[in-house]
Design an enzyme around this catalytic site. Structure first.
Site, PDB file in Angstrom:
ATOM      1  N   PHE A 147      -9.092 -24.591  39.075  1.00 58.90           N
ATOM      2  CA  PHE A 147     -10.217 -23.659  38.907  1.00 58.90           C
ATOM      3  C   PHE A 147     -11.409 -24.423  38.334  1.00 58.90           C
ATOM      4  O   PHE A 147     -12.043 -23.987  37.377  1.00 58.90           O
ATOM      5  CB  PHE A 147      -9.814 -22.505  37.980  1.00 58.90           C
ATOM      6  CG  PHE A 147      -8.619 -21.731  38.468  1.00 58.90           C
ATOM      7  CD1 PHE A 147      -8.737 -20.836  39.515  1.00 58.90           C
ATOM      8  CD2 PHE A 147      -7.367 -21.925  37.902  1.00 58.90           C
ATOM      9  CE1 PHE A 147      -7.635 -20.135  39.992  1.00 58.90           C
ATOM     10  CE2 PHE A 147      -6.257 -21.234  38.364  1.00 58.90           C
ATOM     11  CZ  PHE A 147      -6.387 -20.331  39.422  1.00 58.90           C
ATOM     12  N   ARG A 149     -15.037 -25.813  38.217  1.00 58.87           N
ATOM     13  CA  ARG A 149     -16.381 -25.633  38.788  1.00 58.87           C
ATOM     14  C   ARG A 149     -17.038 -26.995  38.914  1.00 58.87           C
ATOM     15  O   ARG A 149     -16.984 -27.789  37.969  1.00 58.87           O
ATOM     16  CB  ARG A 149     -17.247 -24.758  37.874  1.00 58.87           C
ATOM     17  CG  ARG A 149     -16.820 -23.319  37.791  1.00 58.87           C
ATOM     18  CD  ARG A 149     -17.477 -22.665  36.595  1.00 58.87           C
ATOM     19  NE  ARG A 149     -17.178 -23.395  35.367  1.00 58.87           N
ATOM     20  CZ  ARG A 149     -17.850 -23.286  34.234  1.00 58.87           C
ATOM     21  NH1 ARG A 149     -18.895 -22.488  34.158  1.00 58.87           N
ATOM     22  NH2 ARG A 149     -17.500 -23.968  33.159  1.00 58.87           N
ATOM     23  N   LYS A 199      -5.697 -18.133  43.410  1.00 61.52           N
ATOM     24  CA  LYS A 199      -6.862 -18.955  43.700  1.00 61.52           C
ATOM     25  C   LYS A 199      -7.780 -18.285  44.739  1.00 61.52           C
ATOM     26  O   LYS A 199      -8.981 -18.130  44.534  1.00 61.52           O
ATOM     27  CB  LYS A 199      -6.362 -20.313  44.207  1.00 61.52           C
ATOM     28  CG  LYS A 199      -7.402 -21.198  44.795  1.00 61.52           C
ATOM     29  CD  LYS A 199      -8.346 -21.715  43.752  1.00 61.52           C
ATOM     30  CE  LYS A 199      -9.479 -22.449  44.400  1.00 61.52           C
ATOM     31  NZ  LYS A 199      -9.849 -23.646  43.806  1.00 61.52           N
ATOM     32  N   LEU A 245     -24.070 -12.611  38.843  1.00 57.68           N
ATOM     33  CA  LEU A 245     -24.926 -11.476  39.199  1.00 57.68           C
ATOM     34  C   LEU A 245     -26.330 -11.939  39.563  1.00 57.68           C
ATOM     35  O   LEU A 245     -27.232 -11.115  39.691  1.00 57.68           O
ATOM     36  CB  LEU A 245     -25.005 -10.481  38.028  1.00 57.68           C
ATOM     37  CG  LEU A 245     -23.805  -9.556  37.817  1.00 57.68           C
ATOM     38  CD1 LEU A 245     -24.106  -8.565  36.690  1.00 57.68           C
ATOM     39  CD2 LEU A 245     -23.455  -8.781  39.090  1.00 57.68           C
ATOM     40  N   CYS A 255     -15.988 -24.548  48.106  1.00 57.18           N
ATOM     41  CA  CYS A 255     -14.854 -23.619  47.907  1.00 57.18           C
ATOM     42  C   CYS A 255     -15.060 -22.233  48.502  1.00 57.18           C
ATOM     43  O   CYS A 255     -14.234 -21.770  49.298  1.00 57.18           O
ATOM     44  CB  CYS A 255     -14.566 -23.468  46.418  1.00 57.18           C
ATOM     45  SG  CYS A 255     -13.777 -24.926  45.739  1.00 57.18           S
TER      46      CYS A 255
END
Ligand code: UDX
Length: 426
Positions: A147, A149, A199, A245, A255
Site C-alpha cells: 500500500f 504511495r 488491495k 476529495l 496503480c
C-alpha cells in the site's frame, strides 16, 4: 524478527523499497532484476527513482552488507527463508492483469527453493492467483499486498497503517507479518483471496471517490456552486473524511487505472455485475475531454496553432512518474487538434521527450510565450510563483487550473483570466 534471509524479485519502486526497508530492519536481502543497467547502478548506490529517503537506505544497506543487487537468479536462492515477488503486473489486452512476469520468475525459482521457504506475492495479482501458485509449487505461498504511495513509499513502508497477509497456511502468513517487526500497524491475517481483494477493493474505492468528486465538480460549474465549499462540508462528516476529495484532470499513475480495469475483469469473469466500477472508469475517461472543452472555450473555439503551456506533467505532485498521467492525456488531445505545446514539470528534465510537447526548464518559460496555460499537477511551486512578474499586459495568457492549486485572488490581481475547476469565478 530480524536476520531473515530474503530474496526480492523486481527492483522497481515497490521491490526496491521493500528490499531496502527490510535490510534496514536487520534482514539479509538480495534483490534481483532482469535489467542489467539497473542492477549495476543500484549496486553503486545510485537510485534513479524520485522517492524520498530511498537512496540513503540503499547506500546504508550496501555499506552494511545487508543488501545486494543481482542480475537474474541469486546464487544463494536455495538458502533463503522468504522470496518476495515484486515484478510488474500491467494491464493485458483484455483488461485483466498480465501475469507473465510473475509466472516467468516462478518457473525459474520453484525447483531451487527449499520446502520451508515462503513465497510472498507483493505484486498486485488477481483474486485466486496465490491459491493457484500454491497448487503449482511445494512451499507455502502468502499474499502480502503493498500500500505504498509513490513519493511516500519509504514512509509508508516504515510506518504502515495496515499490514495484510493472506494465506491458506496461517503459520506462513504470521511469519511474513513478523518480518515487519511493527507493533503499531493494524494487521489483517486472512485467506489469500481476501488479502488479494483488499488491495483492489481499496484502490477501486479511492478511484470511485475521485470520480465522484470530479463529477460533482462538473455539476458545481453548471449549477453555480463551489466544489471547495461542497467538499469541505462533506469532509466534516467523519464517515467521509477529507482525503481524496480534491478535483483534478482525472486520476492516473501506475496503480488506480490498472487496478480498476483488473477488478472489473475479475468481476466480469465471475459474472458479477459491477456498474459502479464501470462508471468510475468511464467518468475518469471523460475528464481530459472536459479539460479540452474548457481550453477550447477559453480561446473561442479552436486550439489550432494556439500556444499552450502545460504546468505539471506527472500524474500527481511529489513524483517523477509519468505513467498514465492525465496531463499527458490532455496533451495528446490538444496536440491532436493542432495546439503548439510546451510543458514544465519540476521532476521532468528540460529537453525530455514527453509525447507531443517540448519540455522547458522553468514555469516562467512555459507561461511566458503561451496563449493559454493549463495547470495539470498540483505542485506547490505553481501556487508560489510570482504571478505579477509573469507575462505582460494584453499578452497575458488565460489560465485553466484543473487542480485549483493557484491562489485565485493573486492570479487575478496580476491581470490573468483564470478558469477554475468546480467553481465559476466571474
Ligand atoms: C495509489 C494508492 O493511493 C495507494 O494506496 C496504492 O497502494 C497505490 O496506488 P499512488 O499511485 O501513489 O497510490 O497515487 P495516489 O496518491 O493515490 O493518487 C492517485 C491519483 O489520484 C493521482 O492521479 C492523483 O492526482 C489523484 N488524486 C488524488 C486527485 O485527483 N485528488 C485527490 O484528492 C487525491
Amino acid at each position: 524478527m530480524t536476520g531473515a534471509r530474503i530474496a526480492v524479485f523486481g527492483a522497481g519502486y515497490v521491490g526496491l523499497t521493500t528490499a531496502a526497508c527490510f535490510a534496514r530492519l536487520g534482514h539479509d536481502v538480495v534483490c534481483s532484476d532482469v535489467d542489467e543497467t539497473k542492477v549495476t547502478t543500484l549496486s553503486r548506490g545510485e537510485v534513479s527513482l524520485h522517492e524520498p529517503g530511498l537512496t540513503t537506505l540503499v547506500e546504508q544497506g550496501l555499506g552494511q552488507g545487508r543488501l545486494r543487487f543481482v542480475l537474474g537468479l541469486p546464487t544463494e536462492l536455495s538458502e533463503v527463508d522468504f522470496v518476495f515477488l515484486a515484478v510488474p503486473t500491467p494491464t493485458g489486452p483484455d483488461g485483466a492483469a498480465d501475469l507473465s512476469a510473475v509466472e516467468a520468475v516462478l518457473s525459474q525459482i520453484h525447483d531451487v527453493l527449499s520446502d520451508e521457504c515462503v513465497v510472498v506475492i507483493k505484486s498486485t495479482v488477481p483474486v485466486g492467483t496465490t491459491r493457484r501458485v500454491q497448487r503449482m509449487i511445494g512451499c507455502p505461498v502468502v499474499s502480502n499486498p503493498e500500500f505504498l504511495r509513490e513519493g511516500h513509499a519509504v514512509e509508508d513502508f516504515t510506518h504502515p497503517q495496515r499490514i495484510v497477509v493472506g494465506s491458506e497456511d496461517k503459520d506462513a502468513a504470521r511469519r511474513v507479518l513478523a518480518l515487519y517487526a511493527d507493533d503499531t500497524a493494524s494487521a489483517v491475517v486472512s485467506d489469500s483471496a481476501s488479502a488479494e481483494l483488499v488491495k483492489y477493493a481499496s484502490n477501486c474505492f479511492l478511484a470511485m471517490k475521485l470520480s465522484y468528486v470530479n463529477a460533482l465538480a462538473e455539476l458545481c460549474e453548471e449549477v453555480d456552486a463551489n466544489i471547495e465549499d461542497v467538499t469541505e462540508g462533506m469532509s466534516l462528516d467523519e464517515r467521509i473524511g477529507s482525503s481524496f476529495l480534491a478535483p483534478g484532470p482525472g486520476w492516473g499513475g501506475s496503480c488506480l487505472p490498472k487496478d480498476t480495469k483488473a477488478l472489473l475483469a475479475t468481476a466480469t469473469a465471475a459474472r458479477v455485475d459491477f456498474p459502479l466500477l464501470d462508471a468510475t472508469i468511464g467518468t475518469n475517461h471523460r475528464q481530459p475531454h472536459r479539460v479540452m472543452r474548457k481550453v477550447r472555450d477559453a480561446v473561442g473555439g479552436s486550439v489550432r496553432d494556439v500556444r499552450i503551456g502545460l504546468l505539471g506533467l506527472t500524474f500527481k505532485a511529489g513524483t517523477d512518474d509519468l505513467r498514465d498521467s492525465p496531463a499527458l492525456a490532455v496533451a495528446g488531445l490538444l496536440a491532436a487538434e493542432g495546439a503548439v505545446l510546451t510543458g514544465y514539470d519540476p521532476c521532468v528534465p528540460v529537453g525530455s521527450e514527453v509525447g507531443p510537447l517540448h519540455v522547458v526548464g522553468t514555469a516562467r518559460d512555459a507561461v511566458q510565450h503561451a496563449d493559454v496555460v493549463v495547470v495539470l499537477t498540483e505542485w506547490q511551486e505553481f501556487a508560489e510563483l510570482d504571478w505579477t512578474c509573469l507575462g505582460d499586459g494584453a499578452g497575458r495568457p488565460v489560465i485553466v487550473d484543473t487542480r485549483d492549486v493557484l491562489p485565485v485572488d493573486k492570479v487575478r490581481e496580476a491581470g490573468f483570466r483564470l478558469i477554475a475547476t468546480g467553481k465559476r469565478l466571474d
